[in-house]
Design an enzyme around this catalytic site. Sequence first.
Site, short mmCIF file in Angstrom:
data_model
loop_
_atom_site.label_atom_id
_atom_site.label_comp_id
_atom_site.label_asym_id
_atom_site.label_seq_id
_atom_site.Cartn_x
_atom_site.Cartn_y
_atom_site.Cartn_z
N LYS A 174 0.82 -1.22 0.00
CA LYS A 174 0.00 0.00 0.00
C LYS A 174 0.85 1.27 0.00
O LYS A 174 0.41 2.32 -0.45
CB LYS A 174 -0.98 -0.02 1.16
CG LYS A 174 -2.01 -1.14 0.98
CD LYS A 174 -3.17 -1.06 1.91
CE LYS A 174 -4.28 -1.99 1.48
NZ LYS A 174 -3.96 -3.43 1.68
C1 LIG Z 1 -4.56 -4.51 1.03
C2 LIG Z 1 -3.75 -5.77 0.93
C3 LIG Z 1 -4.07 -6.80 -0.01
C4 LIG Z 1 -5.30 -6.73 -0.88
O1 LIG Z 1 -5.20 -5.76 -1.91
P1 LIG Z 1 -6.53 -5.22 -2.63
O2 LIG Z 1 -6.08 -4.07 -3.46
O3 LIG Z 1 -7.46 -4.80 -1.52
O4 LIG Z 1 -7.08 -6.34 -3.44
C5 LIG Z 1 -3.23 -7.90 -0.08
N1 LIG Z 1 -2.15 -8.02 0.71
C6 LIG Z 1 -1.80 -7.07 1.62
C7 LIG Z 1 -0.62 -7.28 2.48
C8 LIG Z 1 -2.58 -5.91 1.76
O5 LIG Z 1 -2.24 -4.98 2.68
#
Ligand SMILES: *Cc1c(COP(=O)(O)O)cnc(C)c1O
Length: 459
Positions: free
Chosen positions: A109
């Site tokens: 993120k």
């Molecule tokens: C948010 C997240 C995901 C999922 O990603 P999306 O964009 O919501 O599909 C997968 N792995 C981790 C570690 C995350 O923080």
Amino acid sequence: MKYISTRGQMEPIEFQDAVMTGLAPDGGLLLPESLPKIENRLAEWSELSYQELAFEIISLFVTDIPPADLAELITDSYATFDDEEIAPLVEVGEFHILELFHGPTLAFKDVALQFLGNLFEYILERRGGKLNILGATSGDTGSAAICGVRGKPNINIFIMHPAGRTSPLQEKQMTSVLDDNVFNLALDGTFDDCQNIMKTIFSDVRFKTECSLGTVNSVNWARVLAQTVYYFYAAFRAMEKTGADSVRFSVPTGNFGDILAGYIAQKMGLPICKLILATNENDILSRFFNSGTYGMADVVPTLSPSMDIQVASNFERYLYFKMGQNPEKLVSLMAGFQEKGSLFVELNENGVVDDLFVAGRGDTAATLATIKKYHDLYGYVLDPHTAVGVTVAEKFQSLDVPTVCLATAHPAKFTQAIIDATGEGVRHPALDALADAETRCDSIANDIVAVKDYLIGHI
Ligand SMILES: *Cc1c(COP(=O)(O)O)cnc(C)c1O
């Protein structure tokens, strides 16, 4: 480039407005009016550094920020990453693992939220005004969002987490940020309570406007845009290493934001021949791609909490394309979903929703087994989210084309699952440093009025 709403009831707007708006006023999600086609630039782009590539791609979608300013925003956003490649690709067994956890909070993120935080500040500096971000988190989003805006003079961020229910490490990552513009609220309730309070507050349009409230969740187009970059970057590296002329990606999926970025990259002309959608036990999306039915179920807690999601907020963008970019069809599909809690899409002649996607789920036992297998065979530790992606990628493995598995978090963030799988934990200096860190956090009742009063008192 202008932006439109998937629900068709909004005049096209510029990129900066799209960033500040988040969700369209008609309830739809924002998308560019058209997608630039880039086939003839692939060879040239494959020579670029991550930041240079990000500039080329993002420029195509951003026509209201001067190029020099955009280049600086991008450079600043990735200056905090601890690997000069930003998103290095490493070979592990038969797979290419794309490490997206080299940002400050050790989850993918950061790739988008560092950029979004800088964008917000850039826009506010020019337009004037303040932004008060309100968010709810069960873990990763909160710390990445806080880290993206900490210390920025025109922004305050208020993040609610369920008191005592996030992992102690995740809580520490958030509450150890002591900047004046960061407010952590430990809410006496569950994550759903936090989320409901947030949604109720945002639906109070008057309050929202008076308080200049904004969001950082993945409905914001700038997040998806920043994420398309690493699909290009990884595809170039995988094709160089193997001589192949196309790639497959496996994506551990929750809100459909990450994999949507891959879908957009493919539509622009990047030669992606398969998107492998991987879910944990919360498998609404993998059931959809296999059956055509998108139907809600209860959320169950798993080892990969950032994927414990029921209704994927970015899925509407995919459905819009699936409906031939016809807003009326999309609106009637979403209205049916609102009413019945499920929707259905016709299967094609191959009996699937979409030939580009395959989908499957990796449950808790499989996740632990995969972590152990890659640790024992290759000495490589997968975090539980990444392990879900690798588990599902193995089910669909094809050796003709390289498969890139997205590694979405550093394993040290989820060390208990790693101990359960392998018998030994994983550490990271950034997390070790939190052990004695000073923290700041306010407790708050599970009550909308209490949260509103807190906001009014602090902005
Ligand atoms: C948010 C997240 C995901 C999922 O990603 P999306 O964009 O919501 O599909 C997968 N792995 C981790 C570690 C995350 O923080």
